[in-house]
Design a protein around this motif. Structure first.
Motif, PDB file in Angstrom:
ATOM      1  N   SER A  22       0.830  -1.211   0.000  1.00  0.00           N
ATOM      2  CA  SER A  22       0.000   0.000   0.000  1.00  0.00           C
ATOM      3  C   SER A  22       0.860   1.255   0.000  1.00  0.00           C
ATOM      4  N   GLY A  25       2.457   1.632  -3.337  1.00  0.00           N
ATOM      5  CA  GLY A  25       1.457   2.111  -4.283  1.00  0.00           C
ATOM      6  C   GLY A  25       1.219   3.608  -4.163  1.00  0.00           C
ATOM      7  N   ARG A  26       1.129   4.105  -2.936  1.00  0.00           N
ATOM      8  CA  ARG A  26       0.963   5.547  -2.723  1.00  0.00           C
ATOM      9  C   ARG A  26       2.172   6.308  -3.253  1.00  0.00           C
ATOM     10  N   ARG A  30      -0.110   4.132  -7.686  1.00  0.00           N
ATOM     11  CA  ARG A  30      -0.798   2.925  -8.160  1.00  0.00           C
ATOM     12  C   ARG A  30      -1.516   2.269  -6.989  1.00  0.00           C
ATOM     13  N   ARG A  31      -2.513   1.469  -7.299  1.00  0.00           N
ATOM     14  CA  ARG A  31      -3.281   0.771  -6.263  1.00  0.00           C
ATOM     15  C   ARG A  31      -2.477  -0.406  -5.717  1.00  0.00           C
ATOM     16  N   GLN A  32      -2.755  -0.769  -4.469  1.00  0.00           N
ATOM     17  CA  GLN A  32      -2.103  -1.921  -3.844  1.00  0.00           C
ATOM     18  C   GLN A  32      -2.337  -3.178  -4.662  1.00  0.00           C
ATOM     19  N   SER A  33      -3.514  -3.319  -5.227  1.00  0.00           N
ATOM     20  CA  SER A  33      -3.825  -4.511  -6.018  1.00  0.00           C
ATOM     21  C   SER A  33      -2.933  -4.614  -7.255  1.00  0.00           C
ATOM     22  N   THR A  34      -2.563  -3.476  -7.823  1.00  0.00           N
ATOM     23  CA  THR A  34      -1.640  -3.472  -8.965  1.00  0.00           C
ATOM     24  C   THR A  34      -0.266  -3.947  -8.539  1.00  0.00           C
TER      25      THR A  34
END
Length: 97
Positions: A22, A25-26, A30-34
């Motif tokens: 997470s 991603g921040r 990008r999103r954590q899922s990516t």
């Protein structure tokens, strides 16, 4: 504990340096899922993010994307290219001819 804890891949090291998927991603927008998908599929970090990730995490661009930023030798040449022969005469040799 995320998938990155079980890997020594450069992307996994960058995620650990950021603190979590997470947080990474921040850091890169990008999103954590990516991030999870990239780690799961061993997807290379997108080229446009390499320099930012290097700057923010300290993981070398040469490690993150050696296909784009090959490791260099002490001469500054990509490793494996230091002693490449060239059949073409140098500019100074052409001037002497």
């Amino acid at each position: 504990m995320g998938i990155e804890t079980h890997s020594d891949a450069p992307l996994a090291r960058a995620v650990r340096a950021a603190g979590s998927q997470s947080a990474f991603g921040r850091l890169i927008g990008r999103r954590q899922s990516t991030i999870f998908m990239w780690l799961s599929n061993d997807t290379p970090l997108p080229a446009e993010l390499v320099l930012r990730v290097e700057r923010e995490t300290g993981i070398s661009k040469h490690d993150l994307r050696p296909d784009i930023y090959p490791p260099t030798s002490a001469t500054g040449m990509p490793i494996g290219h230091e002693n490449v022969a060239c059949d073409r005469p140098s500019v100074s040799q052409q001037a002497q001819a």
